[in-house]
Scaffold this motif. Structure first.
Motif: not given
Length: 305
Positions: A216-220
């Motif tokens: 999720n952090e990578f997605y953001r």
């Protein structure tokens, strides 16, 4: 006492300084091995200065995709970054960082989304990047202590390979060699039902918050740069004892509940007969790779709409 102090002072030299010397002199020593395909995959990635599709995960992608079909159908360059399960999800997810471009599509296709956010096998990671220091940025600060502690073991192995002249093309072609990969990063070694005795095992995938929060952090991070990150299905072997389709539906439900990025596949669309698998439940035959690729193309086209 004086001798003991001298020996104690020499200990760091033996443990770290000699391995550092070896790192600069006898390494690399695994340039023809399977994991050396990492070098070619990253070089291809860095050579593409336009929006592209990056496929991210372990060998289920390396042995399960025909990238040229995706490129023809979607109309974007493709880089298959699938490598080795021993490196772990976190390692694979950092491979796209070598070249991110607005408009990219990053497809994550892990077999499981439950991990402890570490480099699974630090020695294997060193065998992959060797002394190509440009590639060392794949390691996070938290990874470095384990990598450094593994350095002596890796360099002494390199020394023995150097002495035995072991770093050379295998005498007999094998699917576990760098030469088995094409320019896209697909393993194209001939794989059919008769070539390898397939003994797939039923896998029980799961998802945890540690893995999914990292994704999720990578997605953001990517979203802020105009880059899409999606999750796609992975091959599932049908017809095995205790096979339960509901287990994979529940797995998908768990992933969707934890993921902020889109899940573009129905995981059960990736159920294939065991005849399409090669030497286990992770790698597909050439025909299996074609079928799996066609399903991924369908999913990507649905996402593009």
């Amino acid at each position: 006492m004086k001798r003991f102090i001298i020996k104690l002072a020499l200990l760091p030299i033996l443990i770290f300084i000699i391995p550092l010397i070896l790192l600069f002199t006898v390494c690399p020593q695994y340039t023809h091995e399977y994991n050396a395909s990492f070098i070619d995959k990253i070089h291809r990635l860095e050579s593409i200065n336009e929006p592209k599709i990056m496929l991210v995960s372990n060998s289920n992608l390396a042995f399960g995709i025909q990238s040229d079909l995706i490129e023809q159908e979607i109309g974007m360059p493709v880089v298959n970054l699938g490598l080795h399960g021993g490196l772990g999800n976190a390692f694979h997810e950092r491979m796209p960082l070598f070249n991110l471009t607005e408009g990219d599509i990053i497809v994550i296709a892990h077999l499981t989304y439950a991990d402890d956010d570490v480099i699974s096998d630090p020695e294997l990671a060193l065998l992959t990047v060797e002394n190509y220091f440009h590639f060392w940025k794949i390691f996070r600060a938290k990874d470095l202590p384990r990598i450094i502690c593994t350095l002596p073991k890796y360099t002494y192995k390199c020394l023995f390979r150097f002495i035995r002249h072991a770093d050379k093309e295998p005498a007999t072609p094998t699917c576990y060699a760098r030469s088995a990969f094409n320019e896209y990063g697909d393993n194209i070694f001939p794989r059919n039902e008769e070539a390898g005795e397939s003994k797939p095992e039923l896998r029980h995938p799961s998802a945890n918050t540690i893995c999914m929060e990292r994704i999720n952090e990578f997605y953001r991070f990517c979203k802020a740069k105009g880059i899409s990150v999606v999750i796609a299905g992975t091959p599932i072997v049908s017809g095995l004892p205790d096979f339960n389709m509901e287990e994979y539906r529940q797995f998908q439900n768990d992933v969707e509940n934890l993921a902020e990025c889109p899940v573009i596949s129905d995981f059960t669309d990736y159920v294939f007969d065991k005849k399409y698998f090669y030497e286990g439940a992770l790698h597909m035959t050439n025909e299996g790779a074609r079928l799996r690729t066609e399903q991924l193309i369908t999913d990507l086209k649905g996402f593009s709409l």
